[in-house]
Enzyme design. Sequence first.
Site, PDB file in Angstrom:
ATOM      1  N   TYR A  91      93.964  17.077   9.988  1.00 27.17           N
ATOM      2  CA  TYR A  91      93.292  18.093  10.787  1.00 27.17           C
ATOM      3  C   TYR A  91      92.275  18.874   9.951  1.00 27.17           C
ATOM      4  O   TYR A  91      92.058  20.053  10.168  1.00 27.17           O
ATOM      5  CB  TYR A  91      94.321  19.025  11.459  1.00 27.17           C
ATOM      6  CG  TYR A  91      95.358  18.240  12.232  1.00 27.17           C
ATOM      7  CD1 TYR A  91      95.006  17.613  13.422  1.00 27.17           C
ATOM      8  CD2 TYR A  91      96.653  18.062  11.743  1.00 27.17           C
ATOM      9  CE1 TYR A  91      95.938  16.845  14.116  1.00 27.17           C
ATOM     10  CE2 TYR A  91      97.581  17.300  12.441  1.00 27.17           C
ATOM     11  CZ  TYR A  91      97.213  16.696  13.617  1.00 27.17           C
ATOM     12  OH  TYR A  91      98.126  15.932  14.298  1.00 27.17           O
ATOM     13  N   CYS A 113      78.142  32.258  10.412  1.00 29.18           N
ATOM     14  CA  CYS A 113      77.983  33.611  10.940  1.00 29.18           C
ATOM     15  C   CYS A 113      79.111  33.996  11.887  1.00 29.18           C
ATOM     16  O   CYS A 113      78.893  34.131  13.101  1.00 29.18           O
ATOM     17  CB  CYS A 113      76.636  33.737  11.619  1.00 29.18           C
ATOM     18  SG  CYS A 113      75.315  33.239  10.523  1.00 29.18           S
ATOM     19  N   GLU A 114      80.296  34.131  11.361  1.00 30.12           N
ATOM     20  CA  GLU A 114      81.488  34.546  12.102  1.00 30.12           C
ATOM     21  C   GLU A 114      82.395  35.224  11.087  1.00 30.12           C
ATOM     22  O   GLU A 114      82.587  34.682   9.996  1.00 30.12           O
ATOM     23  CB  GLU A 114      82.285  33.342  12.640  1.00 30.12           C
ATOM     24  CG  GLU A 114      81.569  32.408  13.567  1.00 30.12           C
ATOM     25  CD  GLU A 114      81.582  32.864  15.013  1.00 30.12           C
ATOM     26  OE1 GLU A 114      82.390  33.757  15.355  1.00 30.12           O
ATOM     27  OE2 GLU A 114      80.784  32.331  15.783  1.00 30.12           O
ATOM     28  N   PRO A 143     103.980   9.843  13.444  1.00 31.33           N
ATOM     29  CA  PRO A 143     103.594  10.863  12.457  1.00 31.33           C
ATOM     30  C   PRO A 143     102.084  10.916  12.245  1.00 31.33           C
ATOM     31  O   PRO A 143     101.411   9.884  12.237  1.00 31.33           O
ATOM     32  CB  PRO A 143     104.285  10.389  11.177  1.00 31.33           C
ATOM     33  CG  PRO A 143     104.386   8.907  11.336  1.00 31.33           C
ATOM     34  CD  PRO A 143     104.546   8.637  12.805  1.00 31.33           C
ATOM     35  N   GLY A 144     101.567  12.110  12.101  1.00 28.11           N
ATOM     36  CA  GLY A 144     100.156  12.287  11.745  1.00 28.11           C
ATOM     37  C   GLY A 144     100.079  13.043  10.431  1.00 28.11           C
ATOM     38  O   GLY A 144      99.950  12.466   9.350  1.00 28.11           O
ATOM     39  N   ARG A 145     100.266  14.352  10.541  1.00 34.58           N
ATOM     40  CA  ARG A 145     100.130  15.243   9.384  1.00 34.58           C
ATOM     41  C   ARG A 145     100.927  14.774   8.166  1.00 34.58           C
ATOM     42  O   ARG A 145     100.426  14.789   7.037  1.00 34.58           O
ATOM     43  CB  ARG A 145     100.616  16.635   9.793  1.00 34.58           C
ATOM     44  CG  ARG A 145     100.344  17.723   8.773  1.00 34.58           C
ATOM     45  CD  ARG A 145     101.052  19.032   9.176  1.00 34.58           C
ATOM     46  NE  ARG A 145     100.805  19.402  10.548  1.00 34.58           N
ATOM     47  CZ  ARG A 145      99.803  20.187  10.951  1.00 34.58           C
ATOM     48  NH1 ARG A 145      98.984  20.718  10.080  1.00 34.58           N
ATOM     49  NH2 ARG A 145      99.651  20.461  12.225  1.00 34.58           N
ATOM     50  N   GLY A 164     105.047  15.210  14.301  1.00 31.48           N
ATOM     51  CA  GLY A 164     105.213  16.641  14.120  1.00 31.48           C
ATOM     52  C   GLY A 164     105.885  17.095  12.847  1.00 31.48           C
ATOM     53  O   GLY A 164     105.971  18.306  12.588  1.00 31.48           O
ATOM     54  N   ARG A 217      91.229  25.024  10.283  1.00 25.94           N
ATOM     55  CA  ARG A 217      92.609  25.497  10.437  1.00 25.94           C
ATOM     56  C   ARG A 217      92.801  26.986  10.113  1.00 25.94           C
ATOM     57  O   ARG A 217      93.505  27.679  10.857  1.00 25.94           O
ATOM     58  CB  ARG A 217      93.578  24.624   9.628  1.00 25.94           C
ATOM     59  CG  ARG A 217      93.583  23.152  10.102  1.00 25.94           C
ATOM     60  CD  ARG A 217      94.680  22.331   9.428  1.00 25.94           C
ATOM     61  NE  ARG A 217      95.988  22.730   9.883  1.00 25.94           N
ATOM     62  CZ  ARG A 217      96.811  23.486   9.212  1.00 25.94           C
ATOM     63  NH1 ARG A 217      96.516  23.881   7.992  1.00 25.94           N
ATOM     64  NH2 ARG A 217      97.964  23.830   9.723  1.00 25.94           N
TER      65      ARG A 217
HETATM   66  C1  LIG Z   1      99.226  15.177  17.468  1.00 20.91           C
HETATM   67  C2  LIG Z   1     100.283  14.283  17.957  1.00 20.91           C
HETATM   68  C3  LIG Z   1     101.107  13.613  17.050  1.00 20.91           C
HETATM   69  C4  LIG Z   1     101.048  13.831  15.562  1.00 20.91           C
HETATM   70  O1  LIG Z   1     101.457  15.119  15.232  1.00 20.91           O
HETATM   71  P1  LIG Z   1     101.620  15.515  13.684  1.00 20.91           P
HETATM   72  O2  LIG Z   1     102.073  16.920  13.728  1.00 20.91           O
HETATM   73  O3  LIG Z   1     100.277  15.370  13.062  1.00 20.91           O
HETATM   74  O4  LIG Z   1     102.618  14.597  13.089  1.00 20.91           O
HETATM   75  C5  LIG Z   1     102.020  12.728  17.555  1.00 20.91           C
HETATM   76  N1  LIG Z   1     102.142  12.513  18.894  1.00 20.91           N
HETATM   77  C6  LIG Z   1     101.369  13.156  19.782  1.00 20.91           C
HETATM   78  C7  LIG Z   1     101.543  12.890  21.220  1.00 20.91           C
HETATM   79  C8  LIG Z   1     100.412  14.053  19.351  1.00 20.91           C
HETATM   80  O5  LIG Z   1      99.662  14.701  20.241  1.00 20.91           O
END
Ligand SMILES: *Cc1c(COP(=O)(O)O)cnc(C)c1O
Length: 422
Positions: free
Chosen positions: A377, A349-350, A280-282, A241, A318
């Site tokens: 994302y 078309c939106e 971590p993702g984002r 997150g 997004r």
């Molecule tokens: C989406 C998600 C993440 C990653 O979130 P980011 O905001 O991209 O870092 C981590 N854990 C869980 C359970 C998620 O659903």
Amino acid sequence: MTNAFFTYRDDVLHAEAFSLSELAERFGTPLYIYSKAALTQAYDAYSNACKGKNATIHYAVKANSNLAVLSLFAELGAGFDIVSAGELSRVIAAGGNPNRVVFSGVGKHDDEMRYALEKDVFCFNVESRSELTRLNAVAREVGKRARLSIRVNPNVDAKTHPYISTGLRGNKFGVAYEEALSTYREALQLSHLQIVGIDCHIGSQITEVSPYLNAIDKVMDLVHQLEAENISLHHIDVGGGLGITYSDDETPPDGSTFASQLLSHLAERGLGHRQVLFEPGRSLVGNAGILLTKVSFLKPTETKNFAIVDAAMNDLTRPAMYGAYHNIVPVIRRENDNETLYDVVGPVCESGDWLGRDRLLNIETNDLLAIHSVGAYGFSMSSNYNTRPRAAEIIVDGSEAHLVRERETIESLFANEHLLPK
Ligand SMILES: *Cc1c(COP(=O)(O)O)cnc(C)c1O
């Protein structure tokens, strides 16, 4: 901080050794471009903070699930956080180790649980009592014990967009804080489950550390209460997150500072020998990517000027979905002062199909634009709406550019469809 790997040289935007015009010619538009160096640097920030700390990084696959991205992170030493059997399949195809995978998500179905058990994933992050009993039943069927954490909802405000806030009472995620202890007691009674950890994930694009410290306080309170009942946990999963800089007013800490601060707070709160997991993702991929698009038409109207480009909400969802801001810059910087205020929109078309609003741009038809901060994302949320083939993805690595996903062909979009019999 933002997209430092995409820089102007002689008034032309470059991705490391390449001018973006060159890449557009070679691979077409719309085009997702990622930087291997940027991905690596973002990962290293976390891993440096984790070194010697019994802390591991589990990249959240849904942020960007391209196999080349997954294999890079696997090589760098990452585990993975998945939310579906499909993502587990991708991790395995990319050479990732299922044994370093945590399986999150509120709606795992039996087949997915079975597959994950067969592949021996490290841990299921269980989000409800009904999932707990189901997991136990599936594990019995397969003849295994499922390792699990309970994902608790710490009820803290992550101060982010409501759609990506997950740790408040009203969200569908996790087990209510007040029910966590009784859920653990229930898990203890189920023969094919093995309690190994505790988990929380409070949201996404969080730009401050304080919500995490609040969540950790609540989670550690639970950990100590569980210990008092002889339910001992091997790990604490603090979720993902961490936010990135989309616009200059967002100033999140980098992965290193973030991980260090959380780890020292956990230590203060009696972490002991327990392992810490980050998901971590984002923050690993977001600012490692841009989306290259070409201006199809400039369309002045009475109230607004539109720059209609060849990328759309199906390529980058997004803005339409969250009203998200992405910086947009021309690939070629023009010297004259013909700057005009545009809404940058796609051909779908939106009316919700916009990529940027009220942007001051000096552009002409056929110019290229780079949309920033789309590594997370971006492609992973893209669709085929309006029967639009999804974009190609490339990774630049110094003086090399690798095609890591081919542009879809139109025929492939309806290849699985059938006409009614005559
Ligand atoms: C989406 C998600 C993440 C990653 O979130 P980011 O905001 O991209 O870092 C981590 N854990 C869980 C359970 C998620 O659903």
